[in-house]
Design a protein around this motif. Sequence first.
Motif, short mmCIF file in Angstrom:
data_model
loop_
_atom_site.label_atom_id
_atom_site.label_comp_id
_atom_site.label_asym_id
_atom_site.label_seq_id
_atom_site.Cartn_x
_atom_site.Cartn_y
_atom_site.Cartn_z
N MET A 1 -5.90 -32.91 -3.91
CA MET A 1 -4.56 -33.12 -4.92
C MET A 1 -4.58 -31.69 -5.82
O MET A 1 -5.53 -30.97 -5.98
CB MET A 1 -4.89 -34.14 -6.31
CG MET A 1 -4.11 -34.13 -7.29
SD MET A 1 -4.74 -35.48 -8.53
CE MET A 1 -5.94 -34.70 -9.22
N LYS A 2 -3.40 -31.32 -5.95
CA LYS A 2 -3.14 -30.02 -6.77
C LYS A 2 -2.75 -30.11 -7.90
O LYS A 2 -1.86 -31.22 -8.26
CB LYS A 2 -1.98 -29.14 -5.73
CG LYS A 2 -2.44 -28.47 -4.68
CD LYS A 2 -1.43 -27.52 -4.08
CE LYS A 2 -1.58 -26.01 -4.44
NZ LYS A 2 -1.03 -25.13 -3.47
N LEU A 26 9.48 -33.52 -6.53
CA LEU A 26 8.44 -33.38 -5.48
C LEU A 26 8.27 -34.90 -4.99
O LEU A 26 7.99 -34.95 -3.87
CB LEU A 26 6.83 -33.10 -6.33
CG LEU A 26 6.92 -31.38 -6.42
CD1 LEU A 26 5.56 -31.25 -7.48
CD2 LEU A 26 6.31 -30.81 -5.09
N HIS A 27 8.31 -35.81 -5.80
CA HIS A 27 8.49 -37.13 -5.54
C HIS A 27 9.57 -37.61 -4.37
O HIS A 27 9.39 -38.23 -3.44
CB HIS A 27 8.52 -38.09 -6.54
CG HIS A 27 8.41 -39.53 -6.33
ND1 HIS A 27 9.50 -40.26 -6.21
CD2 HIS A 27 7.33 -40.20 -5.88
CE1 HIS A 27 9.34 -41.63 -5.85
NE2 HIS A 27 7.71 -41.47 -5.61
N ARG A 30 8.49 -36.73 -0.92
CA ARG A 30 7.62 -37.62 -0.48
C ARG A 30 6.04 -37.38 -0.98
O ARG A 30 5.18 -37.55 -0.33
CB ARG A 30 7.61 -37.97 0.86
CG ARG A 30 8.86 -38.72 1.46
CD ARG A 30 8.65 -39.18 3.02
NE ARG A 30 8.78 -38.24 3.82
CZ ARG A 30 9.88 -37.83 4.25
NH1 ARG A 30 11.22 -38.21 3.91
NH2 ARG A 30 10.01 -36.54 5.14
N GLN A 31 5.91 -36.71 -2.06
CA GLN A 31 4.63 -36.46 -2.68
C GLN A 31 4.23 -37.42 -3.61
O GLN A 31 5.04 -38.03 -4.32
CB GLN A 31 4.56 -35.24 -3.45
CG GLN A 31 4.90 -33.91 -2.54
CD GLN A 31 4.27 -33.50 -1.32
OE1 GLN A 31 2.69 -33.32 -1.86
NE2 GLN A 31 4.41 -33.64 -0.10
N ARG A 32 2.95 -37.89 -3.79
CA ARG A 32 2.55 -38.72 -4.65
C ARG A 32 2.30 -37.90 -6.01
O ARG A 32 1.47 -36.82 -6.20
CB ARG A 32 1.42 -39.48 -4.01
CG ARG A 32 1.48 -40.09 -2.79
CD ARG A 32 0.42 -40.67 -2.34
NE ARG A 32 -0.67 -39.44 -1.94
CZ ARG A 32 -2.13 -39.77 -1.84
NH1 ARG A 32 -2.62 -41.00 -1.84
NH2 ARG A 32 -2.77 -38.49 -1.47
N VAL A 33 2.96 -38.16 -6.89
CA VAL A 33 2.96 -37.38 -8.28
C VAL A 33 2.48 -38.11 -9.52
O VAL A 33 2.87 -39.30 -9.63
CB VAL A 33 4.30 -36.77 -8.47
CG1 VAL A 33 4.37 -35.88 -9.83
CG2 VAL A 33 4.73 -35.96 -7.32
N ASP A 78 4.13 -44.42 -6.02
CA ASP A 78 3.73 -43.08 -6.08
C ASP A 78 4.18 -42.01 -7.03
O ASP A 78 4.02 -40.78 -6.95
CB ASP A 78 3.97 -42.47 -4.57
CG ASP A 78 2.85 -43.26 -3.74
OD1 ASP A 78 3.42 -43.32 -2.53
OD2 ASP A 78 2.13 -43.71 -3.95
N ASP A 118 -1.06 -36.36 -4.66
CA ASP A 118 -0.95 -35.14 -4.16
C ASP A 118 -0.91 -34.17 -5.25
O ASP A 118 -1.17 -32.97 -5.15
CB ASP A 118 0.11 -34.97 -3.28
CG ASP A 118 0.09 -36.25 -2.10
OD1 ASP A 118 0.97 -36.80 -1.64
OD2 ASP A 118 -0.87 -36.17 -1.35
N TRP A 119 -0.14 -34.30 -6.34
CA TRP A 119 0.10 -33.48 -7.24
C TRP A 119 -0.20 -34.24 -8.72
O TRP A 119 0.50 -35.34 -8.92
CB TRP A 119 1.76 -33.02 -7.33
CG TRP A 119 1.84 -32.10 -6.27
CD1 TRP A 119 2.43 -32.75 -5.02
CD2 TRP A 119 1.80 -30.66 -6.11
NE1 TRP A 119 2.65 -31.62 -4.16
CE2 TRP A 119 2.40 -30.44 -4.85
CE3 TRP A 119 1.62 -29.61 -6.99
CZ2 TRP A 119 2.49 -29.05 -4.44
CZ3 TRP A 119 1.58 -28.35 -6.78
CH2 TRP A 119 2.24 -28.20 -5.49
N LEU A 230 5.48 -26.54 -2.67
CA LEU A 230 5.03 -26.95 -1.46
C LEU A 230 4.30 -25.77 -0.60
O LEU A 230 3.51 -25.95 0.22
CB LEU A 230 5.75 -28.20 -0.68
CG LEU A 230 6.02 -29.22 -1.33
CD1 LEU A 230 7.09 -29.95 -0.58
CD2 LEU A 230 4.59 -30.04 -1.75
#
Lengths: 233, 66
Positions: A1-2, A26-27, A30-33, A78, A118-119, A230
Amino acid sequence: MKSLTLRGLRGGVGCTTLIAALGYALHQLRQRVLLLDLCPENMLGLHLNLPWSAAEGWAQADKQQSPWQEAAWCLSQDLWILPYGRLSYAEQQPIAQSLNQQLEHWPERLASLSSHFDWVLIDQKTAEPLSLVACDLEIRVAHADPACHALLQSSLPPDMPLLVNNFDPIRKLQRDIWLLWQQTRPELVPLLIHADEAVPESLACKAPVGHHAPQSLAAKNVASLAAWCLSKE
Amino acid sequence: MASLPPSFQVADASSPAADDITDLRKALQMPELPYVDITTQNAVRDVLKRWPLLSELSYFAEQNTP
């Protein structure tokens, strides 16, 4: 996770709005935020359709000694937000003091969530000289105006990427400052977020700009910013 | 399809026969010629002339650059 935070060079450069917009972008990639609001003003949730009157948040949970995780709202699969919550001024002071004293508090909490996201995007008060929660990616946000140009001359951490927000290419002074920064500031992020009426209109509709006005220039700029984030490993 | 007659064809720029600039540099014993973006340099100079605050801060930055 960043972890990522936006640090305004001064107040009012648009960090909270950009965090909401960037989280959404970001979502979309396809990032989990997770969006985390550390500011007592509790403005982040307004960009994401949370009710103004909702008092729940992690600060309220801490005050009542209930689980802070349960104060989070799920906006979409997400995409989550953990608001500060609504406290009176008197109630805010003990929280602010404990935040400053227990700097390890939040990194520990976020570490417990690292497998779920992820973020984590953190909205922190600009006035604080250092980030309350140190992040993997800290981006300084400025406007291309003379005040920000003067503030940049003070000794600041040199490696922090510098992002220009609210850029109006019609204004000669802004174009001049952007040119000067391109030549003199290697930390300048190579994209602009343009001034766009879609941005305040999106807040007026309680949505991030990428959702309310996906074809707007600002939304496309933020999508580029998400791609740039990213690419930073 | 039209094509140039052989006498008009330009030699491949990467071939040794066509590199006049390198030959001239060697003959005059000149160092590498870095690209100078004169347009941008002039534009930056005009910006600093136009706005006194930017000019003063630029001078300050130059004085304090190690």
